[in-house]
Scaffold this motif. Sequence first.
Motif, PDB file in Angstrom:
ATOM      1  N   UNK A   1      45.947  39.243  38.953  1.00  0.00           N
ATOM      2  CA  UNK A   1      45.121  39.504  37.786  1.00  0.00           C
ATOM      3  C   UNK A   1      44.757  40.978  37.785  1.00  0.00           C
ATOM      4  N   UNK A   2      44.913  41.638  36.668  1.00  0.00           N
ATOM      5  CA  UNK A   2      44.572  43.051  36.549  1.00  0.00           C
ATOM      6  C   UNK A   2      43.310  43.185  35.722  1.00  0.00           C
ATOM      7  N   UNK A   3      42.487  44.149  36.074  1.00  0.00           N
ATOM      8  CA  UNK A   3      41.299  44.456  35.295  1.00  0.00           C
ATOM      9  C   UNK A   3      41.529  45.759  34.572  1.00  0.00           C
ATOM     10  N   UNK A   4      41.125  45.813  33.321  1.00  0.00           N
ATOM     11  CA  UNK A   4      41.224  47.046  32.556  1.00  0.00           C
ATOM     12  C   UNK A   4      39.981  47.858  32.826  1.00  0.00           C
ATOM     13  N   UNK A  50      52.683  42.750  49.429  1.00  0.00           N
ATOM     14  CA  UNK A  50      53.414  43.276  50.587  1.00  0.00           C
ATOM     15  C   UNK A  50      52.573  44.239  51.427  1.00  0.00           C
ATOM     16  N   UNK A  51      51.281  44.416  51.063  1.00  0.00           N
ATOM     17  CA  UNK A  51      50.384  45.256  51.846  1.00  0.00           C
ATOM     18  C   UNK A  51      50.235  46.681  51.361  1.00  0.00           C
ATOM     19  N   UNK A  52      51.104  47.106  50.430  1.00  0.00           N
ATOM     20  CA  UNK A  52      50.967  48.455  49.894  1.00  0.00           C
ATOM     21  C   UNK A  52      49.714  48.548  49.036  1.00  0.00           C
ATOM     22  N   UNK A  53      49.124  49.743  48.988  1.00  0.00           N
ATOM     23  CA  UNK A  53      47.941  49.958  48.164  1.00  0.00           C
ATOM     24  C   UNK A  53      48.351  49.949  46.699  1.00  0.00           C
ATOM     25  N   UNK A  54      47.626  49.174  45.890  1.00  0.00           N
ATOM     26  CA  UNK A  54      47.922  49.061  44.465  1.00  0.00           C
ATOM     27  C   UNK A  54      47.450  50.309  43.733  1.00  0.00           C
ATOM     28  N   UNK A  55      48.070  50.581  42.608  1.00  0.00           N
ATOM     29  CA  UNK A  55      47.684  51.728  41.786  1.00  0.00           C
ATOM     30  C   UNK A  55      46.713  51.317  40.687  1.00  0.00           C
ATOM     31  N   UNK A  56      46.466  50.006  40.563  1.00  0.00           N
ATOM     32  CA  UNK A  56      45.549  49.455  39.562  1.00  0.00           C
ATOM     33  C   UNK A  56      44.666  48.415  40.237  1.00  0.00           C
ATOM     34  N   UNK A  57      43.602  48.025  39.569  1.00  0.00           N
ATOM     35  CA  UNK A  57      42.725  46.991  40.102  1.00  0.00           C
ATOM     36  C   UNK A  57      43.398  45.626  39.983  1.00  0.00           C
ATOM     37  N   UNK A  58      43.598  44.980  41.119  1.00  0.00           N
ATOM     38  CA  UNK A  58      44.112  43.610  41.148  1.00  0.00           C
ATOM     39  C   UNK A  58      43.209  42.802  42.067  1.00  0.00           C
ATOM     40  N   UNK A  59      43.144  41.503  41.824  1.00  0.00           N
ATOM     41  CA  UNK A  59      42.252  40.638  42.588  1.00  0.00           C
ATOM     42  C   UNK A  59      42.944  39.921  43.736  1.00  0.00           C
ATOM     43  N   UNK A  69      36.510  32.291  40.887  1.00  0.00           N
ATOM     44  CA  UNK A  69      37.391  31.355  40.174  1.00  0.00           C
ATOM     45  C   UNK A  69      38.844  31.687  40.464  1.00  0.00           C
ATOM     46  N   UNK A  70      39.680  30.659  40.391  1.00  0.00           N
ATOM     47  CA  UNK A  70      41.128  30.815  40.556  1.00  0.00           C
ATOM     48  C   UNK A  70      41.837  30.168  39.377  1.00  0.00           C
ATOM     49  N   UNK A  71      43.032  30.661  39.060  1.00  0.00           N
ATOM     50  CA  UNK A  71      43.806  30.073  37.973  1.00  0.00           C
ATOM     51  C   UNK A  71      44.583  28.860  38.488  1.00  0.00           C
ATOM     52  N   UNK A  77      40.978  34.742  39.595  1.00  0.00           N
ATOM     53  CA  UNK A  77      40.831  35.129  38.189  1.00  0.00           C
ATOM     54  C   UNK A  77      39.448  35.713  37.908  1.00  0.00           C
ATOM     55  N   UNK A  78      38.511  35.545  38.843  1.00  0.00           N
ATOM     56  CA  UNK A  78      37.168  36.128  38.693  1.00  0.00           C
ATOM     57  C   UNK A  78      36.558  36.291  40.075  1.00  0.00           C
ATOM     58  N   UNK A  79      35.750  37.331  40.211  1.00  0.00           N
ATOM     59  CA  UNK A  79      35.066  37.590  41.480  1.00  0.00           C
ATOM     60  C   UNK A  79      33.588  37.235  41.344  1.00  0.00           C
TER      61      UNK A  79
END
Length: 106
Positions: A1-4, A50-59, A69-71, A77-79
């Motif tokens: 899940x990505x957050x804008x 895979x452990x790499x640092x993401x370039x965007x916010x992901x949960x 919550x989970x999908x 899907x929510x923290x």
Amino acid sequence: MMLDSGVSFSSSGATVQGPKWRLSPELVVGFLPAFRHRSSGEVRLCQLTDGRIARVHILDSMPAHWVAERDWDGRPSALVAAVEPGYLRGDAFWCLADLARPGLDG
């Protein structure tokens, strides 16, 4: 899940529709997407599977006790409300409001 995060990194000054912040790429160099638990102060970088640092916010890489919550597939899907998005720069956590009024280096 990505957050804008609502931040435009366009050097041309163009932004997408809606209320957005305009930040120059030079300002955000070294900022890594992260979340902080307000109660404990613990900060977690956003990571890909895979452990790499993401370039965007992901949960996906958040600890189970941070997930509210989970999908249907079991992905977060929510923290919980105590967790806030932001960025880690060096050893400092910047919440999104800090980016709107940065106290820049030196």
